[in-house]
Design an enzyme around this catalytic site. Structure first.
Site, PDB file in Angstrom:
ATOM      1  N   MET A 254     -41.942  61.579  42.740  1.00 28.86           N
ATOM      2  CA  MET A 254     -42.246  60.679  41.621  1.00 28.86           C
ATOM      3  C   MET A 254     -43.743  60.466  41.504  1.00 28.86           C
ATOM      4  O   MET A 254     -44.418  60.142  42.474  1.00 28.86           O
ATOM      5  CB  MET A 254     -41.510  59.344  41.847  1.00 28.86           C
ATOM      6  CG  MET A 254     -41.891  58.254  40.852  1.00 28.86           C
ATOM      7  SD  MET A 254     -41.419  58.707  39.164  1.00 28.86           S
ATOM      8  CE  MET A 254     -42.682  57.823  38.224  1.00 28.86           C
ATOM      9  N   HIS A 287     -46.903  69.987  40.558  1.00 22.94           N
ATOM     10  CA  HIS A 287     -46.138  69.357  39.471  1.00 22.94           C
ATOM     11  C   HIS A 287     -46.511  67.872  39.360  1.00 22.94           C
ATOM     12  O   HIS A 287     -46.921  67.393  38.298  1.00 22.94           O
ATOM     13  CB  HIS A 287     -44.637  69.512  39.762  1.00 22.94           C
ATOM     14  CG  HIS A 287     -43.730  68.848  38.765  1.00 22.94           C
ATOM     15  ND1 HIS A 287     -42.937  69.550  37.900  1.00 22.94           N
ATOM     16  CD2 HIS A 287     -43.495  67.543  38.496  1.00 22.94           C
ATOM     17  CE1 HIS A 287     -42.255  68.712  37.142  1.00 22.94           C
ATOM     18  NE2 HIS A 287     -42.578  67.480  37.490  1.00 22.94           N
ATOM     19  N   GLU A 288     -46.398  67.166  40.466  1.00 22.23           N
ATOM     20  CA  GLU A 288     -46.628  65.715  40.434  1.00 22.23           C
ATOM     21  C   GLU A 288     -48.072  65.398  40.076  1.00 22.23           C
ATOM     22  O   GLU A 288     -48.334  64.466  39.322  1.00 22.23           O
ATOM     23  CB  GLU A 288     -46.264  65.085  41.781  1.00 22.23           C
ATOM     24  CG  GLU A 288     -44.795  65.248  42.175  1.00 22.23           C
ATOM     25  CD  GLU A 288     -43.817  64.797  41.111  1.00 22.23           C
ATOM     26  OE1 GLU A 288     -44.122  63.836  40.380  1.00 22.23           O
ATOM     27  OE2 GLU A 288     -42.748  65.441  40.985  1.00 22.23           O
ATOM     28  N   GLU A 310     -42.377  66.455  31.314  1.00 23.95           N
ATOM     29  CA  GLU A 310     -41.718  67.277  32.326  1.00 23.95           C
ATOM     30  C   GLU A 310     -41.857  68.771  32.055  1.00 23.95           C
ATOM     31  O   GLU A 310     -42.050  69.555  32.971  1.00 23.95           O
ATOM     32  CB  GLU A 310     -40.245  66.883  32.454  1.00 23.95           C
ATOM     33  CG  GLU A 310     -40.045  65.467  32.971  1.00 23.95           C
ATOM     34  CD  GLU A 310     -40.781  65.180  34.287  1.00 23.95           C
ATOM     35  OE1 GLU A 310     -41.253  66.121  34.951  1.00 23.95           O
ATOM     36  OE2 GLU A 310     -40.900  63.993  34.637  1.00 23.95           O
TER      37      GLU A 310
END
Ligand code: ZN
Length: 790
Positions: A254, A287-288, A310
């Site tokens: 997250m 990604h994060e 996303e």
């Protein structure tokens, strides 16, 4: 649709949280300053036991209902100060403010962590819990255990220590959305590095983990953060970046601004870890950290543009990893995971488009079809980047960040920023792709939506030049002559052309456009191939072909012999023991080939494994081949399965846990395999692992029917445990493993009673279509395949 932001615009939150000694509850005070836009305003507040609300110094009455606090008689166009005093529970449900517990030796350790995306900040403080409602935050957290470490988005401004309490006051955050706030309280180990651009990066984990598993993620995070600084032209605005691995975590990771949280398996690795593990960790971090810009610095106005966050992060994860550590072959992962996953799901009728209306935030759970929102969306952005050219694409992005930093956007804002650098209308090109489900198959230059049910559908998609590499989001249905020609010059095709060919044939064979039996000579023509990513695709074709065979039948035996023959050339070259002079490709290819040998149940292979590895503690086996060695050892000695289960439960090593889970669930002993179904309920499998553990059990054909029935028998319990966020994954996974009409009927009989439930309706409808198409395919294509082996 009602938005609380229309009534009240928070500017600043001052939140103080006081966590109880047993970590089961907290007391809190939240002060919100903001501008009133309507006489009656509403705040989100769930599970909060409100003691008192004070507006501008006066205690006021309020209405509490449906997770809201309603305040009336507010002064329109004035700035007010709302103070709420309350307490709230801390539970183990992996959302809001939650408790994670683990064993360190015989000591039990507790961590309090947060997960606020998408709408759980309201379980921590009253707020306008909508992404557009950006504000600054002052946070103060106290723990009744003075030895605790306390982390949050920003660095600590001050720390005070009483004999029975530790309090940390954090620096003010930049303007940001509520769902990005985070804190964590517990006992952590850490590893610190400084990025070249001067940001302090620290990777943290529970004290049961090893410091050497924190260096790799910390260093990669530093490199990727510097890379994005240059790529997006707006430097990372926070003074520090923390990464924290948590023993209990719902998703993969997250992107809380400045304090990214991860599942342990998604963050912990060292240079000696398996290639796949190093690749996975790098990709998740890339990604994060791309979200620090795409999502955190610039945020979607509303959740219907979640795909923008996303899809973008899902493309950047490969783009950035490839630039920083090219040896990790991140694009290969993109092609085999994102692209293949998206194609396989997007050919089912009833599947969602990338962009969908989100009326209520609660809808997000079942709109979160990751194959589409992450996979397909990233694939479409990849198509756009290739079509515009990389340089142009990033020029547009730089403008986008410069213009919208600390603000909120919609898809149109991105198209506007990119347009000056494209030779075509970006919005016109992208919108039909994003708002329609599916993708086309091109036959003789003409397009039609590709559906595995064989149905016809009217969607039309904007097409540029049709290329036989991986640029475009379509399948190419070659004529017999074109196909023969392509096969005849296989050696001269580049990697993308080969992948295009395999992906297309694999999917087309699910319909009557291409006969399944034709996949067999196709596989044979690749027997001398050595590229691991090509073999991953070949493996996926082999996995598809397994549906035609009844376990232990003579046809299946013939198929296994066939697989053995396919694997032998590379098996002879690579063997079962890693070597010093292995190339990266050898390292990746060996476990794939060993997997095929394992499937073929070749005795020489199994004997070799037994001899080489039987007496080595499984945790010590080379990590690149460990899972397949464990699988093969369990095949030879089923009783090892129980031993592995014991180790699975006690080891803190998440990569080892995953390998063991793969192996022990594949046991060819019905009684042992069945016992694991009971284990899913008795607490010996962590809730975060339940779904994946269950899916592994479904793969075991000995107990597949029992595993399917297990869900029907335990549905209410399962729904209660999993909640709306994951329950729909069960019908999805189950549908993928149904191959007989008996199983299909039982599935439909059970889910008939849930067809109208909002959270499940779409997945059930898609599952029916998928199952029917598979049963039809088995019926129509199996005889020809059996004949092939005669
Ligand atoms: Zn993400």
């Amino acid at each position: 649709m009602e938005r609380f932001y229309d009534y009240f615009r928070p500017k600043h939150y001052a939140i103080s949280i006081d966590i109880s000694a047993d970590k089961t509850r907290f007391d809190a005070v939240t002060i919100i300053t903001g501008r009133v836009k309507a006489k009656t305003i509403k705040l989100h507040a769930v599970k909060l036991r409100i003691k008192e609300i004070v507006v501008d110094g006066k205690v006021v009455d309020y209405i509490r209902k449906d997770g809201q606090i309603i305040l009336s008689k507010m002064p329109i166009d004035k700035t007010v100060r709302i103070e709420a005093r309350y307490s709230a529970p801390i539970t183990a449900d992996m959302q809001g403010v939650y408790l994670s517990t683990y064993q360190d030796g015989d000591k039990t350790e507790q961590i309090v962590a947060t997960q606020f995306e998408s709408h759980y900040a309201r379980e921590c403080f009253p707020c306008v819990d909508e992404p557009v409602a950006k504000a600054t935050f002052d946070l103060m957290v106290s723990s009744a255990k003075p030895t605790d470490m306390i982390l949050a988005n920003m660095p600590a401004k001050s720390e005070t220590l009483d004999e029975d309490k530790k309090t940390v006051v954090f620096e003010r955050t930049p303007k940001m959305s509520t769902y990005l706030l985070a804190f964590a309280v517990g006992n952590f180990i850490g590893c610190q590095v400084k990025s070249k651009h001067g940001v302090q990066i620290t990777a943290y984990a529970g004290i049961h983990q090893k410091v050497e598993d924190l260096e790799y993620p910390a260093q990669f995070a530093a490199d990727v953060l510097d890379f994005y600084d240059d790529c997006f032209n707006v430097p990372f605005p926070l003074p520090k970046m923390d990464l924290l691995a948590l023993p209990d975590f719902e998703s993969g990771a997250m992107e809380n601004w400045g304090l990214v949280t991860f599942r342990e398996i998604a963050m912990l690795a060292n240079e000696g870890s398996a290639f796949d593990q190093k690749q996975y960790v790098a990709i998740v971090i890339a990604h994060e950290l791309s979200h620090m810009w795409f999502g955190d610095l610039v945020t979607m106005k509303w959740w219907d543009d979640l795909w923008l966050n996303e899809s973008f992060a899902n493309m950047m994860e490969s783009y950035a990893t490839d630039k920083i550590r090219p040896e990790l072959a991140a694009w290969d992962d993109f092609y085999t995971t994102a692209i293949l996953g998206a194609y396989s799901r997007d050919c089912l009728p009833g599947v969602q488009p990338v962009k969908v209306d989100v009326k209520h935030v609660e809808d997000i759970a079942n709109l979160f079809d990751s194959a589409i929102v992450y996979g397909k969306g990233s694939r479409l952005l990849f198509m756009l980047m290739r079509t515009m050219g990389e340089e142009n694409f990033f020029k547009g992005l730089k403008d986008y960040f410069e213009k919208h930093k600390y603000g909120s956007t919609e898809a149109d804002d991105l198209w506007k920023a990119l347009s000056p650098y494209a030779e075509f209308d970006v919005k016109e090109f992208m919108t039909p792709w994003l708002t329609q489900p599916g993708y086309p198959v091109i036959t003789d230059g003409k397009q039609e939506r590709f559906l595995i049910t064989g149905e016809h559908s009217d969607e039309k998609y904007p097409l540029g030049d049709i290329k036989d590499d991986l640029t475009g989001d379509y399948l190419i249905n070659l004529s017999d002559a074109e196909y023969a020609k392509k096969l005849s010059r296989l050696a001269s095709l580049d990697k993308e052309q080969k992948m295009r060919l395999l992906i297309d044939r694999r999917l087309l064979a699910k319909t009557d456009r291409v006969a399944s039996v034709s996949l067999l000579p196709l596989l044979e023509s690749f027997a001398e191939e050595t590229d691991s990513v090509i073999w991953e695709l070949l493996s996926s074709i082999i996995a598809d072909l397994k549906i035609f065979f009844t376990p232990s039948s003579k046809e299946e035996k013939a198929f296994k012999k066939y697989i053995l023959k396919l694997a032998l050339p590379n098996y002879r070259r690579l063997g079962i023991v890693p070597r010093k002079n292995d190339t990266d490709n050898d390292i990746k290819l060996r476990p794939i080939i060993m997997g095929m040998m394992h499937y073929s149940e070749d005795e020489d292979y199994l004997d070799a494994i037994d001899e080489e590895y039987r007496h080595i503690f499984i945790a010590k086996v080379d990590q690149d081949i460990r899972y397949i060695v464990a699988c093969s050892l369990v095949r030879i000695h089923p009783e090892l399965s129980m031993q592995y289960f014991g180790l699975y439960q006690t080891t803190p090593d998440s990569a080892l846990k995953r390998d063991l889970m793969d192996a022990l669930t594949g046991v060819k002993n019905t009684a042992i395999a069945l016992s694991y179904l009971d284990r899913l309920k008795d607490g010996s499998v962590r809730p975060q692992d339940r779904l994946i553990f269950y899916m592994r059990l479904l793969r075991n054909h000995l107990i597949r029917e029992d595993a399917l029935k297990w869900v029907y028998d335990n549905w209410s319990w399962l729904y209660e445990e999993e909640g709306d966020k994951t329950i729909f994954e069960y019908p999805r996974f189950m549908a993928a493993f149904i191959r007989t009409s008996v199983d299909a009927e039982a599935f439909k009989e059970f889910f008939a009673q849930h067809e109208n439930e909002k959270i499940l309706a779409r997945d059930i409808a898609v599952a029916y279509a998928e199952i029917d198409a598979r049963l039809r395919l088995i019926k129509s294509d199996k005889d020809k395949i059996y004949e092939y082996f005669k």
